[in-house]
Design a protein around this motif. Structure first.
Motif, PDB file in Angstrom:
ATOM      1  N   ILE A  92       0.847  -1.200   0.000  1.00 51.27           N
ATOM      2  CA  ILE A  92       0.000   0.000   0.000  1.00 51.27           C
ATOM      3  C   ILE A  92       0.880   1.247   0.000  1.00 51.27           C
ATOM      4  N   ALA A  93       1.960   1.200   0.807  1.00 59.70           N
ATOM      5  CA  ALA A  93       2.905   2.319   0.828  1.00 59.70           C
ATOM      6  C   ALA A  93       3.748   2.327  -0.452  1.00 59.70           C
ATOM      7  N   PHE A  94       4.216   1.153  -0.839  1.00 61.01           N
ATOM      8  CA  PHE A  94       5.155   1.044  -1.968  1.00 61.01           C
ATOM      9  C   PHE A  94       4.497   1.445  -3.291  1.00 61.01           C
ATOM     10  N   ASN A  95       3.320   0.910  -3.531  1.00 60.79           N
ATOM     11  CA  ASN A  95       2.683   1.116  -4.844  1.00 60.79           C
ATOM     12  C   ASN A  95       1.813   2.360  -4.911  1.00 60.79           C
ATOM     13  N   SER A  96       1.135   2.664  -3.807  1.00 62.90           N
ATOM     14  CA  SER A  96       0.136   3.734  -3.847  1.00 62.90           C
ATOM     15  C   SER A  96       0.542   4.955  -3.028  1.00 62.90           C
ATOM     16  N   GLY A  97       1.604   4.850  -2.237  1.00 60.18           N
ATOM     17  CA  GLY A  97       2.029   5.988  -1.411  1.00 60.18           C
ATOM     18  C   GLY A  97       0.981   6.385  -0.399  1.00 60.18           C
ATOM     19  N   CYS A  98       0.181   5.423   0.041  1.00 63.12           N
ATOM     20  CA  CYS A  98      -0.861   5.719   1.030  1.00 63.12           C
ATOM     21  C   CYS A  98      -0.447   5.216   2.405  1.00 63.12           C
ATOM     22  N   GLN A  99      -1.095   5.749   3.435  1.00 65.66           N
ATOM     23  CA  GLN A  99      -0.920   5.186   4.771  1.00 65.66           C
ATOM     24  C   GLN A  99      -2.170   4.418   5.151  1.00 65.66           C
ATOM     25  N   VAL A 100      -1.966   3.523   6.125  1.00 67.57           N
ATOM     26  CA  VAL A 100      -3.061   2.642   6.536  1.00 67.57           C
ATOM     27  C   VAL A 100      -3.493   2.998   7.942  1.00 67.57           C
ATOM     28  N   LYS A 101      -4.809   2.997   8.170  1.00 64.88           N
ATOM     29  CA  LYS A 101      -5.332   3.093   9.546  1.00 64.88           C
ATOM     30  C   LYS A 101      -5.881   1.705   9.879  1.00 64.88           C
ATOM     31  N   PRO A 102      -5.059   0.882  10.569  1.00 66.09           N
ATOM     32  CA  PRO A 102      -5.527  -0.477  10.876  1.00 66.09           C
ATOM     33  C   PRO A 102      -6.463  -0.479  12.081  1.00 66.09           C
ATOM     34  N   LEU A 103      -7.590  -1.157  11.959  1.00 67.26           N
ATOM     35  CA  LEU A 103      -8.570  -1.203  13.048  1.00 67.26           C
ATOM     36  C   LEU A 103      -8.588  -2.579  13.704  1.00 67.26           C
ATOM     37  N   GLU A 104      -8.952  -2.573  14.980  1.00 65.84           N
ATOM     38  CA  GLU A 104      -9.040  -3.807  15.763  1.00 65.84           C
ATOM     39  C   GLU A 104     -10.450  -4.375  15.586  1.00 65.84           C
ATOM     40  N   GLY A 105     -10.609  -5.264  14.629  1.00 63.72           N
ATOM     41  CA  GLY A 105     -11.935  -5.826  14.378  1.00 63.72           C
ATOM     42  C   GLY A 105     -12.171  -7.101  15.166  1.00 63.72           C
ATOM     43  N   ASP A 106     -13.289  -7.758  14.861  1.00 64.60           N
ATOM     44  CA  ASP A 106     -13.603  -9.027  15.497  1.00 64.60           C
ATOM     45  C   ASP A 106     -13.252 -10.132  14.499  1.00 64.60           C
ATOM     46  N   ARG A 107     -12.197 -10.856  14.762  1.00 64.81           N
ATOM     47  CA  ARG A 107     -11.694 -11.884  13.844  1.00 64.81           C
ATOM     48  C   ARG A 107     -11.641 -11.365  12.404  1.00 64.81           C
ATOM     49  N   GLY A 108     -11.025 -10.198  12.249  1.00 67.78           N
ATOM     50  CA  GLY A 108     -10.781  -9.677  10.911  1.00 67.78           C
ATOM     51  C   GLY A 108     -11.921  -8.870  10.316  1.00 67.78           C
ATOM     52  N   ARG A 109     -13.010  -8.732  11.097  1.00 64.21           N
ATOM     53  CA  ARG A 109     -14.172  -8.023  10.555  1.00 64.21           C
ATOM     54  C   ARG A 109     -14.401  -6.705  11.296  1.00 64.21           C
ATOM     55  N   MET A 110     -14.577  -5.623  10.542  1.00 66.83           N
ATOM     56  CA  MET A 110     -14.798  -4.313  11.152  1.00 66.83           C
ATOM     57  C   MET A 110     -16.294  -4.000  11.206  1.00 66.83           C
ATOM     58  N   LYS A 111     -16.633  -3.041  12.061  1.00 65.66           N
ATOM     59  CA  LYS A 111     -18.021  -2.569  12.150  1.00 65.66           C
ATOM     60  C   LYS A 111     -18.109  -1.149  11.591  1.00 65.66           C
ATOM     61  N   ALA A 112     -19.292  -0.786  11.124  1.00 62.63           N
ATOM     62  CA  ALA A 112     -19.501   0.563  10.576  1.00 62.63           C
ATOM     63  C   ALA A 112     -19.148   1.637  11.605  1.00 62.63           C
ATOM     64  N   SER A 113     -19.491   1.376  12.880  1.00 61.99           N
ATOM     65  CA  SER A 113     -19.229   2.385  13.924  1.00 61.99           C
ATOM     66  C   SER A 113     -17.724   2.648  14.052  1.00 61.99           C
ATOM     67  N   GLN A 114     -16.909   1.608  13.877  1.00 61.28           N
ATOM     68  CA  GLN A 114     -15.452   1.801  13.949  1.00 61.28           C
ATOM     69  C   GLN A 114     -14.959   2.607  12.754  1.00 61.28           C
TER      70      GLN A 114
END
Ligand code: PLP
Length: 337
Positions: A92-114
Motif C-alpha cells: 500500500i505504501a510502496f505502490n500507492s504511497g498511502c498510509q493505513v489506519k488499521p482497526l481492531e476488528g472481530d476476527r478480521g471483521r470491522m463494524k460501521a461504527s469503527q
C-alpha cells in the motif's frame, strides 16, 4: 502427504489440465485472448458487475484496486489483520504511497461504527481518508464471514463520506457457499472485488478484479505498469473457468471437513482456544505439552503438513486435495497425540 498448510497448494486435476490443453488463446495485452475474455465476463456476470480483469495474483488485484482508488498521501482503512496490510510486502505504501489506519476488528471483521470514528475530518493536517478495504472470508480471522447487513452498514458510511469500498474476496466463494448468499449482493455493494482462483477453487494461478468499466480500464493501465500484462494467459484462464464451473459447490465439503477436525481438536488438552470454524480454515492455540512448532513436527512425522503461524498458533486449511479419507486419518492421529 496430507497438505493443510494452505489451499494454495492444490494442483490441477487431469480434467482441469485437459481443459487447459485444448483451450483457445491469443495475446491478452491486445485483449485478443478469447478464454481470458470469457473468464472476465463470466465472473463479472456472476457478480452483476460491469467488467473484470485477469491478473497473476490476488496481491496484484488488491494492489491495483488500491492504486486505482487512491492518490499518494491518502489513507486506507482496513482491519489490522488484513492481507492487504500484513501480507502484501508493504504494497500500500510502496505502490500507492498511502498510509493505513488499521482497526481492531472481530476476527478480521470491522463494524460501521469503527469506520465512522476513523474517518479524518477535511483538514490540511490530516491524511485524506479515501478507501475502506474489507476481507471476506477473513484469513487471519480463521476464515470468518461478514454478515451482509454489517457490510451494508459500512457501505452507507462510505457513501455518506465519499469513500470507495474494496473487497479482498480471495476466499469469497467460501463465504458465499457457507452462508448461501447471492454473489450479486456483493457486486451491488462494492466498488471493486478481488477473487482468487488459485485457493480452494483449485486453479494453479490467477485472480480476477471486478468493477465498473471505467475502473477496469484504469486497472488495465496499472496492471501493465505493475508488469502483470500477460500474453497467452488463456491457458491459465481456462483453469479458472473450469474451477468456477466445477469447484464452487464442493467448497461445502471442505467446510464440513474443517468442522470434523475442529471437533476432534476440541477434545484435546493440548488445544487451547479454537477460532470458531465457519469455512475451510482452522486456527487454534497450542498449550501444555506441545508448542506450535513441536506439534507441527509431530504432524509431520505422520506425513501431515500444518502451519505454525505464531509460536502458539497452528493453522490448517481444507481444500480439494484433502479427501474424506485423509480427514479421517488426521482425526485418528489427533485422537492419539
Ligand atoms: C491468498 C490471499 C490473497 C492473495 O494472495 P496471492 O498469493 O497473491 O494470490 C489475498 N488476500 C487473502 C485474504 C488471501 O488469503
Amino acid at each position: 502427504m496430507i497438505e493443510y498448510r494452505s489451499d494454495t497448494f492444490t494442483k490441477p486435476t487431469p480434467a482441469m489440465l485437459q481443459t487447459m490443453f485444448h483451450t483457445e488463446v491469443g495475446d491478452d495485452v491486445f485483449r485478443e485472448d478469447p478464454t481470458v475474455n470469457r473468464l472476465q465476463e463470466m465472473l463479472a456476470e456472476k457478480f452483476g458487475m460491469e467488467a473484470g480483469i485477469f491478473c497473476p495474483s490476488g496481491t496484484m488485484t488488491n494492489q491495483i484496486a488500491i492504486k486505482c482508488h487512491t492518490q499518494p498521501g491518502d489513507e486506507v482503512i482496513c482491519d489490522k489483520m488484513s492481507h492487504v496490510y500484513i501480507y502484501e510486502g508493504g504494497g500500500i505504501a510502496f505502490n500507492s504511497g498511502c498510509q493505513v489506519k488499521p482497526l481492531e476488528g472481530d476476527r478480521g471483521r470491522m463494524k460501521a461504527s469503527q469506520v465512522i470514528e476513523t474517518i479524518n475530518p477535511i483538514d490540511i493536517h490530516k491524511a485524506k481518508t479515501q478507501l475502506v478495504s474489507l476481507e471476506n472470508t477473513a484469513n487471519r480471522g480463521g476464515g470468518s464471514c461478514y454478515q451482509i447487513s454489517d457490510i451494508q452498514e459500512i457501505k452507507e458510511v462510505c457513501l455518506e463520506n465519499n469513500l470507495k469500498l474494496h473487497l479482498d474476496g480471495a476466499r469469497l466463494f467460501n463465504a458465499i457457499v457457507a452462508k448461501d448468499e447471492d454473489p450479486k449482493v456483493y457486486g451491488n455493494i462494492f466498488d471493486s472485488i478481488s477473487i482468487c482462483l488459485s485457493k480452494g477453487l483449485g486453479a494453479p494461478v490467477g485472480s480476477v478484479l471486478l468493477g465498473n468499466s471505467d475502473f477496469i480500464e484504469k486497472a488495465r493501465r496499472v496492471r501493465k505498469v505493475f508488469g502483470g500484462g500477460m500474453r497467452q494467459a488463456g491457458y491459465m484462464a481456462a483453469a479458472g473457468i473450469f474451477a468456477l464451473e466445477n469447484n464452487i459447490d464442493r467448497l461445502a465439503l471442505d467446510h464440513r471437513h474443517a468442522k470434523q477436525i475442529e471437533e476432534a481438536l476440541s477434545k484435546k488438552e493440548f488445544v487451547g482456544n479454537i477460532m470458531p470454524v465457519e469455512t475451510n480454515i482452522i486456527i487454534y492455540d497450542v498449550v501444555g505439552k506441545y508448542t506450535a512448532k513441536s506439534l507441527a513436527e509431530e504432524f509431520l512425522k505422520n506425513n501431515i503438513l500444518v502451519s505454525a503461524i505464531s509460536p502458539t498458533q497452528i493453522r490448517m486449511v481444507l481444500h480439494l486435495d484433502v479427501s474424506e479419507e485423509m480427514v479421517m486419518d488426521t482425526i485418528r492421529l489427533i485422537e492419539i497425540l
